[in-house]
Design an enzyme around this catalytic site. Structure first.
Site, short mmCIF file in Angstrom:
data_model
loop_
_atom_site.label_atom_id
_atom_site.label_comp_id
_atom_site.label_asym_id
_atom_site.label_seq_id
_atom_site.Cartn_x
_atom_site.Cartn_y
_atom_site.Cartn_z
N LEU A 75 -27.04 -15.90 12.92
CA LEU A 75 -25.43 -15.72 12.60
C LEU A 75 -25.13 -15.26 11.19
CD1 LEU A 75 -24.06 -17.98 15.39
CD2 LEU A 75 -24.74 -15.36 15.54
N CYS A 76 -25.95 -15.28 10.59
CA CYS A 76 -25.66 -14.89 9.04
C CYS A 76 -25.40 -13.39 8.97
CB CYS A 76 -26.85 -14.96 7.98
SG CYS A 76 -27.12 -16.89 7.59
N HIS A 77 -24.39 -13.09 7.94
CA HIS A 77 -23.91 -11.83 7.64
C HIS A 77 -24.88 -11.08 6.56
CE1 HIS A 77 -20.16 -13.38 9.06
NE2 HIS A 77 -19.99 -11.90 9.38
N MET A 113 -26.63 -19.82 2.68
CA MET A 113 -27.80 -19.82 3.50
C MET A 113 -28.71 -19.17 2.56
SD MET A 113 -27.30 -21.71 5.96
CE MET A 113 -28.68 -21.37 6.94
N GLU A 114 -28.42 -17.98 1.78
CA GLU A 114 -29.43 -17.55 1.03
C GLU A 114 -30.00 -18.40 0.17
OE1 GLU A 114 -26.80 -14.56 3.24
OE2 GLU A 114 -26.52 -16.36 2.12
N ASP A 128 -48.49 -23.20 0.84
CA ASP A 128 -49.40 -22.08 1.03
C ASP A 128 -50.21 -21.90 0.25
OD1 ASP A 128 -50.42 -20.00 3.19
OD2 ASP A 128 -49.70 -18.59 1.84
#
Length: 162
Positions: A75-77, A113-114, A128
């Site tokens: 739901l992120c733009h 969020m970014e 990793d």
């Protein structure tokens, strides 16, 4: 407590309509920490890893992740980011690397969020690249440290919150 903006009146998930919001300068800073064996940290700091410069690869991975955030979080733009920066601070006392990721945008919605995605993916990339020598590494405390801009203004994490 505020209501969850990604749920409509019936409780169904939806993308928030930001069309009516004013564009403002927005910035968010997130952090993550990777705990590791002292020998692993020493390997990173001395640049002796067989796979190359772990921090350089993790920085590029974090930047790329911020740019792809809306592909990962449903739901992120999608945002046209102005800048993404990812930095690393080695803490020999705790045998860890602190990752700080900052994102900026001129837009109608925030970049929290970014920034969180950038810090998370940078941490995952360190894991990793180093798992062959240290499978016991742990990624901890992925948190938003600060956000600026928008209607709600500036928010800063109280360091006592962790």
């Amino acid at each position: 407590m505020s209501r969850l903006t990604h749920l409509d009146e019936s409780g169904a998930a939806h993308m928030v309509d930001v069309g009516h919001k004013a564009e403002t300068q927005r910035r968010a800073v997130a952090q993550a920490r990777v705990l590791m064996q002292p020998e692993t940290l020493r390997l990173l700091l001395e640049g002796g890893h067989a796979k190359g410069d772990v921090f350089a690869v993790a920085r590029v991975a974090g930047i790329q992740a911020a740019k792809k955030c809306s592909d990962l979080i449903p739901l992120c733009h999608p945002l046209m980011l102005n800048a993404v920066d990812v930095s690393f601070t080695a803490d020999e006392a705790s045998s860890s690397v602190l990752i700080e990721a900052g994102c900026s945008v001129s837009g109608k919605t925030g970049v929290e969020m970014e920034a969180l995605t950038a810090a998370s993916v940078a941490a995952l990339t360190i894991y990793d690249m180093c798992k062959a020598v240290d499978r016991a590494m742990a990624i901890q405390h992925i948190v938003l440290q600060r956000k600026e801009g928008g209607k709600s203004g500036t928010w800063q994490r109280d360091q006592q919150e962790l």
